[in-house]
Scaffold this motif. Structure first.
Motif, PDB file in Angstrom:
ATOM      1  N   ILE A   2      24.911 -47.765   6.037  1.00 52.64           N
ATOM      2  CA  ILE A   2      25.429 -47.393   6.954  1.00 52.64           C
ATOM      3  C   ILE A   2      23.824 -46.897   8.195  1.00 52.64           C
ATOM      4  O   ILE A   2      23.685 -47.085   8.721  1.00 52.64           O
ATOM      5  CB  ILE A   2      27.092 -47.801   7.678  1.00 52.64           C
ATOM      6  N   ILE A  44      21.303 -47.496   9.311  1.00 51.88           N
ATOM      7  CA  ILE A  44      20.596 -48.768   9.792  1.00 51.88           C
ATOM      8  C   ILE A  44      19.902 -48.219  11.301  1.00 51.88           C
ATOM      9  O   ILE A  44      18.770 -48.558  11.249  1.00 51.88           O
ATOM     10  CB  ILE A  44      21.461 -49.319  10.454  1.00 51.88           C
ATOM     11  N   SER A  98      17.473 -46.552  12.164  1.00 51.22           N
ATOM     12  CA  SER A  98      15.691 -45.904  12.211  1.00 51.22           C
ATOM     13  C   SER A  98      15.086 -45.097  12.484  1.00 51.22           C
ATOM     14  O   SER A  98      13.508 -44.452  12.127  1.00 51.22           O
ATOM     15  CB  SER A  98      15.119 -47.245  11.625  1.00 51.22           C
ATOM     16  N   ALA A 107      24.726 -56.100   6.912  1.00 47.15           N
ATOM     17  CA  ALA A 107      23.967 -56.085   8.143  1.00 47.15           C
ATOM     18  C   ALA A 107      23.706 -55.450  10.079  1.00 47.15           C
ATOM     19  O   ALA A 107      23.284 -55.165  10.202  1.00 47.15           O
ATOM     20  CB  ALA A 107      23.839 -57.795   8.337  1.00 47.15           C
ATOM     21  N   GLY A 108      25.142 -55.021   9.872  1.00 44.08           N
ATOM     22  CA  GLY A 108      25.543 -54.490  11.060  1.00 44.08           C
ATOM     23  C   GLY A 108      26.994 -53.815  11.042  1.00 44.08           C
ATOM     24  O   GLY A 108      27.761 -53.703   9.798  1.00 44.08           O
ATOM     25  N   VAL A 120      23.128 -52.812  14.063  1.00 37.42           N
ATOM     26  CA  VAL A 120      21.982 -53.769  13.777  1.00 37.42           C
ATOM     27  C   VAL A 120      21.341 -53.439  12.828  1.00 37.42           C
ATOM     28  O   VAL A 120      20.048 -53.332  12.990  1.00 37.42           O
ATOM     29  CB  VAL A 120      22.384 -54.899  13.992  1.00 37.42           C
ATOM     30  N   ASP A 121      20.950 -53.551  11.585  1.00 34.19           N
ATOM     31  CA  ASP A 121      20.217 -53.255  11.229  1.00 34.19           C
ATOM     32  C   ASP A 121      18.782 -54.381  11.152  1.00 34.19           C
ATOM     33  O   ASP A 121      18.521 -55.035  11.223  1.00 34.19           O
ATOM     34  CB  ASP A 121      20.650 -53.957   8.732  1.00 34.19           C
ATOM     35  N   ARG A 160      17.561 -57.974  12.909  1.00 35.70           N
ATOM     36  CA  ARG A 160      18.314 -58.346  14.543  1.00 35.70           C
ATOM     37  C   ARG A 160      17.394 -59.707  15.199  1.00 35.70           C
ATOM     38  O   ARG A 160      16.766 -60.344  14.523  1.00 35.70           O
ATOM     39  CB  ARG A 160      17.805 -57.380  14.752  1.00 35.70           C
TER      40      ARG A 160
END
Length: 161
Positions: free
Chosen positions: A14, A17, A19, A61-62, A81-82, A86
């Motif tokens: 998490i 995620i 970036s 993923a989120g 969300v990664d 997306r």
């Protein structure tokens, strides 16, 4: 895709995620450090309710949670969300799950969320899911530049998500 409660093992994924500082600001405006630190995330999880991850093939993923919850309404926050997932329906899937949690588990009549004006993808998503704009608050972004926080509501009587 599946939604499940967050675990301690999810914390590093998490934290990775967001970036960029801008992505972190959109998902977690109160975070003082970039990148997101485990201690900051753990404190938020402890203070909030229903911290949830979306998992795809064993990968986080989120993430989202509620910073307010109860029968009067829930306020969703920390939605992220990664980047690899997306525009693949992860955010909508997670929001639909959180709507169900708010309405079924908390008996909420309303689900609120906020989005900064620069987050165009988020604004499109919330509109497509039936959230209605209820107000705006002047703020400053992560660079101390003017930004507008847009507030949205979804009424469970009108919810189609």
């Amino acid at each position: 895709m599946l939604c499940r409660p967050v675990t301690a093992e999810d914390i590093p994924a998490i934290c990775a995620i967001p970036s960029t500082r801008e992505e972190l600001f959109y998902a977690f405006p109160a975070a003082q450090e970039f990148p997101l630190t485990p201690s900051t995330l753990e404190a938020a999880i402890a203070a909030r309710s229903d911290s949830t991850v979306v998992e795809i093939a064993g990968r986080v993923a989120g993430f989202a949670n509620f910073d307010k919850w109860g029968s009067q309404g829930c306020t969703m926050g920390n939605l992220m969300v990664d980047a690899d997932y997306r525009r693949a329906g992860v955010a909508a899937f997670l929001i639909r799950h959180m709507v169900g949690v708010a309405y079924r588990q908390h008996g909420a009549q309303l689900l609120a969320l906020s989005c900064f004006n620069h987050n165009t993808a988020g604004l499109y998503l919330y509109h497509s899911l039936g959230f209605r704009l209820t107000g705006m608050e002047p703020r400053q972004d992560h660079r101390q530049q003017p930004a507008m926080l847009l507030n949205f509501l979804l009424d469970n009587r009108a919810a189609v998500v």
